[in-house]
Design an enzyme around this catalytic site. Structure first.
Site: not given
Length: 390
Positions: A333, A164, A365
């Site tokens: 995601d 991320s 995610h």
């Protein structure tokens, strides 16, 4: 109650209080090591890393389980998390342990403002000045400091794994010409180089409504998910009928396929972590701008800082072509959207980067760091990638 019983109760209370304070101070000192790594049967060391702008970051090292030192790997977490996320699953499933078992020397970063990195040479976390940073500063100070520390401690170049926001700061740093000479390769899990097509309704709603800027204007410098200010913000966002606040985790990340209850319980025990309000504003700016740029302070301040009225962009096509990159992204995601990842891949390809791309249709995610299937689906491929680029 007799005097004797009262005296015994007081003594017991004092002993209990002493035990609690002693235990808390030991945990505070050893941090991640004592919480998860050592109880899971791994050796673990703690280090302090100082950035050029004075922040003191805690870093953990889990050595290879083999008799000889392994090649170092640096793990960099994302926003609203810390180094704990790499150890929340069992030893056979969590990436930190998988890599140590595979013979690698694992180093875990903890970004400024998170639980174990709330120190500075002169600033206190209660001050606004402590939180006067965005992910620009993570690019300029935190990531270079941790990479340099591992490089000097081991005397070796290292592999990098980011998730991320951890991918965003790595991509930005590499595009600015930093880090590359100390890295062997880099792995980007759920990359957020671009946020244009982000589909998390809470994130989109917050970014479009400028709520982060309002909170910054009100002087709320720390974005603490457990604090009253963020809870009030969530209440405002949850009034929108398009947001499902009965499942906030999925509302942020997308529908994860492979999380078990014990992992989620551990996650809620240790996460989420604080970041700066300015950092959240910066991410919202990137969404609205349609491209990753440096922080937008406004025309006059931009002119003073950057010599131009608008913030300069980060150009990922400038990343060195000889640095092998591995990108893994998921079809479910909501933060690292498929279209955004494809835009990132196109930009990297334009710069002739050596690139391996993995698409996992069922993953969202959080699956990339906490999913029970991540080891067989992703981590084994990561280890193979590292071995090919030893």
């Amino acid at each position: 109650m007799t005097n004797n019983h009262l005296s015994l109760s007081i003594v017991a209370f004092i002993l209990l209080l002493f035990f609690f304070l002693f235990s808390w101070s030991a945990i505070a000192e050893t941090g991640v090591c004592s919480s998860l790594a050592v109880p899971s049967g791994y050796k673990c060391e703690e280090f302090d890393v100082k950035t050029e702008d004075g922040y003191i970051l805690k870093m953990q090292r889990i050595p290879s389980v083999a008799d000889q030192p392994g090649t170092p790997v640096l793990l960099q977490h994302g926003v609203l998390a810390d180094g704990m996320v790499w150890q929340l699953n069992s030893p056979g499933e969590a990436l930190a342990f998988v890599l140590a078992d595979a013979g690698y020397d694992v180093w875990i970063a903890n970004t400024r403002g998170t639980r174990w990195s709330r120190r500075h040479e002169i600033l206190d976390p209660s001050s606004r000045a402590f939180w006067a940073w965005s992910w620009d500063e993570l690019v300029t100070y935190d990531l270079p400091a941790t990479v340099e520390f591992v490089y000097k401690q081991t005397g070796q170049k290292l592999h990098f794994v980011g998730h991320s926001q951890g991918t965003l700061i790595a991509l930005a740093a590499l595009s600015e010409g930093g880090l590359g000479e100390k890295l062997i390769s880099a792995v980007m899990l759920s990359p957020i180089g671009f946020l244009t097509h982000m589909k998390t309704k809470l994130g989109v709603l917050a970014a479009k409504s400028f709520l982060g800027e309002i909170y910054a204007w009100l002087g709320i410098a720390e974005f603490d998910p457990a604090g009253s200010s963020v809870k009030n913000l969530m209440k405002k966002l949850c009034r929108n009928p398009t947001v499902n606040c009965y499942d906030l985790f999925s509302a942020f990340t997308g529908k994860n396929c492979c999380l078990n209850e014990s992992t989620i319980e551990l996650y809620l025990q240790y996460e989420p972590q604080s970041t700066s309000t300015r950092n959240m504003v910066h991410l919202a700016q990137n969404f609205r701008a349609g491209a990753p740029t440096k922080f937008d302070y406004g025309g006059g301040e931009n002119l003073r800082r950057y010599g131009r009225l608008t913030p300069p962009p980060y150009n990922f096509s400038k990343i060195r072509g000889d640095l092998p990159l591995f990108i893994s992204y998921g079809g479910k995601d909501s933060l690292s959207d498929v279209e955004d990842v494809r835009d990132l891949v196109n930009e990297l390809t334009a710069g002739n980067v050596s690139l391996v791309v993995q698409y996992v249709g069922d993953f969202a995610h959080a699956d990339f760091v906490m999913g029970t299937a991540a080891k067989s689906v992703i981590y084994d491929a990561v280890v193979d990638f590292f071995r090919r680029h030893s």
